[in-house]
Design an enzyme around this catalytic site. Structure first.
Site, mmCIF file in Angstrom:
data_model
loop_
_atom_site.group_PDB
_atom_site.id
_atom_site.type_symbol
_atom_site.label_atom_id
_atom_site.label_comp_id
_atom_site.label_asym_id
_atom_site.label_seq_id
_atom_site.Cartn_x
_atom_site.Cartn_y
_atom_site.Cartn_z
ATOM 1 N N CYS A 140 31.858 103.967 72.091
ATOM 2 C CA CYS A 140 30.551 103.680 71.485
ATOM 3 C C CYS A 140 30.075 102.279 71.866
ATOM 4 O O CYS A 140 28.887 102.061 72.150
ATOM 5 C CB CYS A 140 30.634 103.805 69.967
ATOM 6 S SG CYS A 140 31.045 105.442 69.366
ATOM 7 N N ASP A 182 36.356 62.355 70.942
ATOM 8 C CA ASP A 182 35.395 62.280 69.843
ATOM 9 C C ASP A 182 34.093 61.590 70.218
ATOM 10 O O ASP A 182 33.157 61.595 69.418
ATOM 11 C CB ASP A 182 36.020 61.540 68.659
ATOM 12 C CG ASP A 182 36.188 60.051 68.930
ATOM 13 O OD1 ASP A 182 36.438 59.698 70.100
ATOM 14 O OD2 ASP A 182 36.074 59.244 67.993
ATOM 15 N N ASP A 238 33.214 61.292 76.070
ATOM 16 C CA ASP A 238 34.249 62.318 76.249
ATOM 17 C C ASP A 238 33.655 63.686 76.556
ATOM 18 O O ASP A 238 34.386 64.598 76.954
ATOM 19 C CB ASP A 238 35.109 62.433 74.984
ATOM 20 C CG ASP A 238 35.873 61.159 74.685
ATOM 21 O OD1 ASP A 238 36.343 60.531 75.646
ATOM 22 O OD2 ASP A 238 36.001 60.798 73.506
ATOM 23 N N CYS A 271 34.230 103.888 68.027
ATOM 24 C CA CYS A 271 35.339 103.617 68.935
ATOM 25 C C CYS A 271 34.853 102.760 70.100
ATOM 26 O O CYS A 271 33.677 102.408 70.182
ATOM 27 C CB CYS A 271 35.948 104.920 69.457
ATOM 28 S SG CYS A 271 34.826 105.888 70.483
ATOM 29 N N ASP A 274 41.912 61.235 74.229
ATOM 30 C CA ASP A 274 41.207 59.959 74.263
ATOM 31 C C ASP A 274 41.867 59.056 73.220
ATOM 32 O O ASP A 274 42.349 59.530 72.190
ATOM 33 C CB ASP A 274 39.733 60.168 73.932
ATOM 34 C CG ASP A 274 38.996 58.859 73.779
ATOM 35 O OD1 ASP A 274 38.972 58.083 74.744
ATOM 36 O OD2 ASP A 274 38.467 58.611 72.679
#
Length: 792
Positions: free
Chosen positions: A26, A685, A689, A23, A425
């Site tokens: 724990c 990409d 960036d 649980c 971009d």
């Protein structure tokens, strides 16, 4: 004696499997134990994966110390072999204890069933004892063991509640049996304790089975790795284990086989199924020189590849690592659960004691008070609380990975559903990123000077030579145009790149500069008669660069940019095409109520022309033109604070070029803390960036882009398909919704169940069933995410 200081040890991370957690309490206990180990920087425990990820500074014995800390906390540290063995058990693995519990408990439950039909069956007390005791102390031994460890640590968990509650019911039954007068019929509660333990065991088994389904995506990715590769050597093909393959080896891949590692196609051509890696259902044609990704399926051609990456360096290994990292991470919303579970069990124990005393002191029989207290203990078990968040995250990240969306961390997953502004971009993200040289306008000055002999081909040779070492898309376009014409490219000397502007270099005794018109303006280059034509080309959407020749020998004075030192040679025009589906993807985002913005370093005319082709509306501020790479992170902060300078919507001049963003001098964190109005996602990409991707609330990198962009982003879109942006936001929205639903039901079971049990409306058997049902319902609700499909 060597008195030199010890060498500093770099920070490391390790994953450790942990058995015995039941649980949320724990989870907190293991995390506290791990964080107490000297050198541990952070520890995150995941109940759904039953593992811990620990970041630490330490020596070679650190992992052993961490495992010892887990064991001392009362749990079982698992070795990698044990974790791998536990990954693919049979569907019925672990059902034995449940079956035995059901077999022994069924006779005890028969009288309850008979009462429903007016039949009063009653087993002898001794037979009830014989049936219930093995269930209580043999099948239930796991609860006693874990509960005892929790007591020693002065904490509580689900096992402690179950063991106290069922033991109280069993002990009360034994006491009533032994103290009853001879021949008296006494109602015992053996069936309650036995059935509760059986139901809890059933719930844990169903929960474990559901957990295996949430990790199916990881197992499927691991299964993509073949065990054997066909090595092409001097003696022909030899089968070797994939683990022995080295970079630069040549491998043969037969039709229908998976590529064992990453490589480059040397011989043959084929169609490759990359759907498990990218989510793209259509096969991809591969010819000589194309990249091949390990794990993808070869089509109908026998091919030879040269290995470029093996082991942890392959694309598949990186994907697996990203998914595992996301599933091991803890979402911010989990902090609330941790805070609640830290005090939950002690509060429940107090409530159970209060229930016992309240019923007993109000004149009810002691056994009645005990049974109601037992019901409180049983129904309050916090199993569902610990599973609510990680189960949903595992299911969400797993199904996203199957469709080409790699979510690096849980924070990005949780944050993405709040996004209301997406900045894209332009080049390579919204456009194909493969611009072509569409025109070369030679300046009149090259022909008006006495002795001038520079032709268009000569200018193209100079431009291609200067750009031959650059990876910029426009530079590659220039080189490609020269190669198509058969022009020989020379090696330049003293090449210097000017970030965001262009580059300079020398060919022979002449020095040239090539770059944007904005930079040419800064250098004082006069466009002369080409000014009108450049304006027309920009209005048509062309991206323009210019090449100029230095007319003096003082190369060191170039930074001064004196107008008299440059002569314009030509203006180069480039054209690019929108990505297929990009316009529809932007429309889909707008339909979700999300503002879309295109960010470009191009001149305003070219940027707006491309934006209109993509369905964007420049007049509404959806185009940010002439943005230098270094300004992108500041633009993200400005978008977040809704303080984008209006000058960005006008042509750039020397007066407004210095500081277009009010936030440029502020940190992203400060802008978010003090001025945040919007949640911004950045999609890109390229290397330039990366700062903006890191600065955004959610960074999304195209998988077709650079490694720097993917490392900086929280989400990677493997196909480079713009439509995956909306899909990523959608799976985030659905995952967070599942987390909230799970937490609601987890809390609702306890909030509603504890008062009902305390008031006597629930007996221990019903409470045990409700508690087991809560865990199973949370897992099954999370598994509904596996049915998710990106909208087309």
């Amino acid at each position: 004696m060597n008195n030199s200081p010890p060498l500093a040890v770099a920070a490391s991370a390790v994953d450790i499997g942990i058995g015995g957690m039941t649980c949320a309490s724990c989870v907190n206990r293991v995390e506290r134990a791990l964080k107490k180990v000297p050198g541990v920087q952070d520890a995150t425990v995941n109940l759904a994966t039953e593992s811990a990820r620990i970041a630490f500074n330490g020596d070679g014995q650190m992992e052993a110390r961490l495992r010892r800390a887990v064991r001392d906390a009362g749990y079982e540290p698992r070795t990698p072999a044990q974790m791998d063995a536990a990954d693919t058990p049979s569907p019925w693995a672990g059902f034995g204890p449940v079956a035995w519990g059901a077999l022994l408990s069924a006779p005890l439950a028969l009288p309850m069933l008979g009462d429903m039909f007016g039949q009063h069956w009653m087993l002898p007390a001794w037979l009830q004892f014989v049936l219930a005791t093995p269930v209580q102390f043999v099948l239930g031994a796991r609860f006693y063991k874990a509960g005892w460890h929790a007591l020693k640590a002065l904490t509580g968990n689900m096992d402690l509640l179950v063991s106290i509650g069922t033991t109280a019911g069993w002990a009360l039954s034994v006491w009533l049996w032994l103290t009853a007068p001879d021949g008296a019929m006494v109602h015992l509660y053996f069936e309650g304790s036995a059935i509760v333990i059986t139901l809890v065991l059933l719930g844990k088994w169903l929960e474990a089975r559901a957990k295996r389904q949430t990790t199916a995506a990881i197992r499927a990715l691991h299964a993509l790795r073949p065990d054997v590769a066909h090595l092409l050597g001097r003696d022909g093909e030899v089968d070797v284990p994939v683990a022995e393959v080295l970079a630069t080896d040549r491998l043969v891949v037969r039709p229908g086989e998976r590529f064992p590692v990453d490589g480059t196609l040397l011989e043959g051509q084929t169609q490759v199924d990359e759907s498990m890696l990218t989510g793209e259902p259509l096969p991809v044609h591969k010819a000589v020189g194309d990249k091949l990704t390990g794990g993808s399926i070869n089509g109908d051609g026998r091919v030879v590849l040269q290995v470029t990456a093996v082991g942890v360096d392959t694309v598949l290994s990186h994907i697996i690592q990203l998914v595992e990292d996301a599933q091991a991470a803890k979402a911010p919303i989990q902090r609330l659960v941790d805070q609640v579970s830290a005090v939950f069990v002690p509060v429940v124990l107090v409530l159970a004691l209060a229930t016992l005393l309240a019923w007993w002191l109000t004149g009810h029989p002691f056994e009645t008070a005990v049974i109601h207290a037992v019901a409180v203990l049983v129904i309050a078990c916090p199993c569902a609380l610990g599973l609510a968040t990680p189960a949903a995250i595992m299911a969400g990240t797993g199904v996203a990975a199957q469709h080409g969306i790699l979510i690096k961390d849980a924070q990005a997953l949780e944050q993405a559903h709040k996004v209301d502004v997406v900045a894209f971009d332009k080049t390579g993200t919204l456009t194909m990123g493969r611009p072509r040289l569409t025109g070369l306008l030679v300046a009149d000055s090259t022909a008006s000077k006495p002795g001038a002999t520079i032709s268009a081909d000569d200018i193209l040779r100079v431009a291609a030579s200067l750009q031959s070492g650059s990876e910029h898309p426009l530079a590659r376009a220039v080189v490609a145009a020269a190669q198509e014409k058969g022009i020989t490219v020379e090696a330049p000397t003293d090449v210097q790149a000017v970030p965001g502007k262009g580059s300079t270099g020398a060919l022979g005794f002449q020095r040239y500069s090539i770059g944007s018109l904005r930079w040419m303006n800064e250098l004082g280059v006069d466009l002369g008669a080409l000014a009108v034509q450049t304006t027309d080309l920009q209005a048509q959407g062309a991206t323009l660069s210019a090449i100029a020749q230095r007319t003096d020998s003082d190369a060191g004075a170039e930074a001064a940019g004196s107008p008299s030192h440059y002569t314009l040679l030509a203006v180069l025009a480039f054209g690019d095409e929108p990505k297929p589906g990009a316009k529809e993807a932007l429309a889909a985002l707008r339909a979700r109520g999300i503002r879309t913005v295109m960010v470009s370093g191009d001149n305003r005319g070219a940027a707006e022309a491309m934006a209109r082709r993509l369905g964007l509306r420049p007049e509404e501020g959806e185009v940010m033109a002439e943005v230098l790479p270094g300004d992108k992170a500041a633009l993200v902060a400005a978008l977040r604070a809704d303080q984008v300078d209006e000058r960005r919507r006008a042509p750039r001049t020397k007066e407004n070029s210095a500081a277009d963003f009010p936030q440029a001098s502020r940190s992203t964190h400060a802008a978010e803390k003090n001025h945040s109005l919007h949640v911004v996602a950045m999609v890109g990409d390229g290397v330039n960036d990366a700062p903006a991707l890191a600065a955004a609330d959610v960074g999304m990198a195209m998988g077709t882009g650079t490694d720097a962009a993917m490392h900086a982003a929280g989400i990677t879109l493997m196909r480079g398909d713009v439509s995956l942006v909306a899909a990523a936001l959608d799976i985030s929205d659905r995952t967070v919704a599942k987390i909230r639903q799970n937490l609601f039901w987890a809390f609702a079971y306890n909030v509603a169940g504890i008062p009902l049990a305390a008031l006597g409306y629930l007996n221990p058997v019903v409470a045990g069933a409700a508690m087991a049902l809560s865990s199973v319902s949370v897992m099954m609700n999370a598994l509904l995410l596996k049915r998710w499909q990106p909208k087309k």
